[in-house]
Scaffold this motif. Structure first.
Motif, PDB file in Angstrom:
ATOM      1  N   GLN A  51      32.050  13.982  51.424  1.00 18.76           N
ATOM      2  CA  GLN A  51      33.006  14.931  51.742  1.00 18.76           C
ATOM      3  C   GLN A  51      32.711  15.968  50.338  1.00 18.76           C
ATOM      4  N   ILE A  52      32.679  14.962  48.732  1.00 15.62           N
ATOM      5  CA  ILE A  52      32.495  15.465  48.194  1.00 15.62           C
ATOM      6  C   ILE A  52      31.072  16.750  48.242  1.00 15.62           C
ATOM      7  N   ALA A  53      30.328  16.369  48.607  1.00 16.53           N
ATOM      8  CA  ALA A  53      28.644  16.849  48.597  1.00 16.53           C
ATOM      9  C   ALA A  53      28.881  17.595  49.384  1.00 16.53           C
ATOM     10  N   LYS A  54      29.533  18.180  50.633  1.00 18.34           N
ATOM     11  CA  LYS A  54      29.602  18.661  51.048  1.00 18.34           C
ATOM     12  C   LYS A  54      31.466  20.332  50.788  1.00 18.34           C
ATOM     13  N   ASN A  55      32.284  19.508  49.910  1.00 14.37           N
ATOM     14  CA  ASN A  55      32.826  20.559  49.081  1.00 14.37           C
ATOM     15  C   ASN A  55      32.282  20.798  47.916  1.00 14.37           C
ATOM     16  N   ALA A  56      31.089  20.652  46.969  1.00 12.50           N
ATOM     17  CA  ALA A  56      30.760  21.252  46.177  1.00 12.50           C
ATOM     18  C   ALA A  56      30.058  22.277  46.539  1.00 12.50           C
ATOM     19  N   PHE A  57      28.967  21.723  47.711  1.00 10.91           N
ATOM     20  CA  PHE A  57      28.297  22.392  48.266  1.00 10.91           C
ATOM     21  C   PHE A  57      28.629  24.142  48.233  1.00 10.91           C
ATOM     22  N   ILE A  58      29.916  24.075  49.195  1.00  9.97           N
ATOM     23  CA  ILE A  58      30.426  24.771  49.465  1.00  9.97           C
ATOM     24  C   ILE A  58      31.189  26.065  48.503  1.00  9.97           C
ATOM     25  N   LYS A  59      31.607  25.009  47.785  1.00  8.59           N
ATOM     26  CA  LYS A  59      32.565  25.543  46.071  1.00  8.59           C
ATOM     27  C   LYS A  59      31.691  26.025  45.164  1.00  8.59           C
ATOM     28  N   TYR A  60      30.224  25.042  44.610  1.00 11.83           N
ATOM     29  CA  TYR A  60      29.543  25.136  44.302  1.00 11.83           C
ATOM     30  C   TYR A  60      28.105  25.343  43.860  1.00 11.83           C
ATOM     31  N   GLY A  61      28.127  25.439  44.942  1.00 13.59           N
ATOM     32  CA  GLY A  61      25.846  25.209  45.674  1.00 13.59           C
ATOM     33  C   GLY A  61      25.769  24.102  44.776  1.00 13.59           C
ATOM     34  N   GLN A  62      26.227  22.540  44.473  1.00 22.88           N
ATOM     35  CA  GLN A  62      25.658  21.886  44.238  1.00 22.88           C
ATOM     36  C   GLN A  62      25.666  20.409  45.087  1.00 22.88           C
ATOM     37  N   PRO A  63      24.659  20.370  46.092  1.00 23.09           N
ATOM     38  CA  PRO A  63      24.584  19.364  47.323  1.00 23.09           C
ATOM     39  C   PRO A  63      24.721  18.171  47.174  1.00 23.09           C
ATOM     40  N   GLN A  64      24.282  18.044  46.008  1.00 20.72           N
ATOM     41  CA  GLN A  64      24.471  16.915  45.051  1.00 20.72           C
ATOM     42  C   GLN A  64      24.191  16.303  44.264  1.00 20.72           C
ATOM     43  N   LEU A  65      25.946  17.005  43.878  1.00 20.45           N
ATOM     44  CA  LEU A  65      27.220  16.642  42.643  1.00 20.45           C
ATOM     45  C   LEU A  65      27.449  14.872  42.741  1.00 20.45           C
ATOM     46  N   ASP A  66      27.449  14.758  45.124  1.00 21.79           N
ATOM     47  CA  ASP A  66      28.088  13.294  45.020  1.00 21.79           C
ATOM     48  C   ASP A  66      27.100  12.641  44.338  1.00 21.79           C
ATOM     49  N   TRP A  67      25.909  12.525  43.738  1.00 26.33           N
ATOM     50  CA  TRP A  67      24.964  11.358  44.035  1.00 26.33           C
ATOM     51  C   TRP A  67      24.566  11.287  42.269  1.00 26.33           C
ATOM     52  N   LEU A  68      25.220  12.925  41.150  1.00 27.09           N
ATOM     53  CA  LEU A  68      25.092  13.245  39.994  1.00 27.09           C
ATOM     54  C   LEU A  68      26.009  11.843  39.726  1.00 27.09           C
ATOM     55  N   TYR A  69      27.229  12.233  40.238  1.00 29.43           N
ATOM     56  CA  TYR A  69      28.494  11.368  40.367  1.00 29.43           C
ATOM     57  C   TYR A  69      27.528   9.892  39.860  1.00 29.43           C
ATOM     58  N   SER A  70      27.254   9.391  41.121  1.00 29.87           N
ATOM     59  CA  SER A  70      26.495   8.080  41.364  1.00 29.87           C
ATOM     60  C   SER A  70      25.756   7.093  40.394  1.00 29.87           C
TER      61      SER A  70
END
Length: 372
Positions: free
Chosen positions: A132-151
């Motif tokens: 969910q985080i990856a998809k929404n970050a991809f759509i909204k911010y163009g950051q598809p690996q933001l979930d991994w950066l969080y982790s």
């Protein structure tokens, strides 16, 4: 130097659009100026002694774990862990936040690293929420690996508090090394504010998840509280503060001592055989960086090689022209499946992030407004 147009560092070719980068009056970027400081200003022997004192403070002479090393079996984390164990006589526990869309060679390298004499704790954050985080970050911010950066920050810090291991050794301090904020140039450790501001881009995880979730669901995607970190007197540091960051040296040791394997594929430049091998989301991340900022992985790698004296600026220009704009087509279906998108939806999201200020449309094709 302050200019709203797209231009590049005249030395390493890093563009003016890189977030937080600055330039001097000679159009030399902050990363190059820091590289010069590493060669002639910083006293590395003094910093090595500083690290010995820190290790002496945290070392547990009964053999218990006394330092956490975040990493996934790549060249840099392997080097850091090996040095801490063998040169500084520490007892490292390596902590791996399992990345999205991991690769076979990444798994082999992690296994080889463990077989070379290291304990690895692997944590896979809740995949339903991560997607969910990856998809929404991809759509909204163009950051598809933001979930991994969080982790990759959440996991080591959470394990640190749970196992009472306050000393954490990360790899390079990316802001100073590659062009960005300079506040950590002279500091070995950092805090939660630094993580949120620079690595998380100031984006709150909760705006990217659908519905309500329990604390345990988000355990390895959220940071510990400041009270939790203060309780154990947390000390997260960057290896690059103590020793000049040298990827070639890391690669050599990781291959010789830790069984690191190189990739046979080469899709984004000369360095793609030995760097960022553990997952494929990184390639989409860098393609989107090209759309948003006008530089992709080829620029990122070439600028490092220029500063290390491995290639000339003219050689780097050829590499950038050949590779920087390339989309990793071989992974397209994996991205579509992961994001649960049609190809049309996927490309629509990608194009929504294209920076029209630095691209111009010529013969139905977008061309970067670039002088090289």
């Amino acid at each position: 130097m302050n200019d709203n147009t797209f231009f590049r560092c005249i030395s390493c070719l890093t563009p003016s659009t890189r977030p937080r980068i600055t330039f001097d009056e000679n159009q030399i970027c902050s990363a190059c100026n820091f590289a010069n400081k590493k060669k002639s200003v910083i006293d590395w022997e003094s910093r090595k002694l500083e690290l010995h004192k820190i290790c002496d403070k945290y070392r547990k002479n009964n053999g218990d774990f006394d330092v956490l090393v975040p990493g996934g079996g790549g060249k840099d984390s392997s080097y850091v862990a090996w040095m801490l164990k063998n040169e500084f006589k520490m007892n490292p526990l390596c902590v791996c936040a399992v990345p999205p869309l991991p690769t076979e060679i990444g798994s082999k390298n992690l296994s080889n690293f463990s077989a070379s004499g290291f304990n690895i704790l692997q944590i896979t954050p809740n995949l339903l929420i991560s997607k969910q985080i990856a998809k929404n970050a991809f759509i909204k911010y163009g950051q598809p690996q933001l979930d991994w950066l969080y982790s990759i920050f959440s996991v080591p810090l959470k394990i640190s508090t749970k196992m009472n291991i306050p000393f954490i050794m990360y790899g390079e301090e990316a802001e100073s090394e590659y062009g960005g904020a300079t506040e950590l140039e002279k500091k070995p450790n950092f805090n939660l504010d630094h993580i949120f501001k620079f690595y998380y881009s100031g984006i709150d995880l909760h705006e990217l998840i659908d519905g309500k979730h329990s604390k345990s669901d988000l355990e390895f995607l959220t940071l510990p509280s400041k009270d939790e970190l203060e309780r154990i007197n947390i000390f997260p540091a960057h290896w690059s503060y103590f020793e000049k960051w040298d990827e070639d040296m890391h690669l050599k040791l990781a291959e010789e001592k830790c069984g690191l394997l190189r990739s046979n594929e080469n899709t984004s430049g000369p360095n793609s055989s030995f760097s960022h091998l553990d997952h494929i989301m990184y390639f989409l991340h860098m393609y989107l960086a090209y759309l948003k900022f006008g530089f992709g992985r080829a620029t990122a790698d070439a600028s490092i090689d220029i500063k290390m004296g491995k290639i000339s600026t003219e050689e780097a220009k050829k590499i950038i022209k050949e590779y920087d704009h390339i989309f990793p087509n071989q992974y397209l279906q994996s991205y579509l499946t992961y994001f649960d998108m049609t190809e049309q939806e996927f490309w629509s999201v990608c194009e929504s992030h294209r920076n029209k200020d630095i691209f111009e449309l010529k013969d139905k094709e977008y061309i970067l407004k670039d002088s090289i």
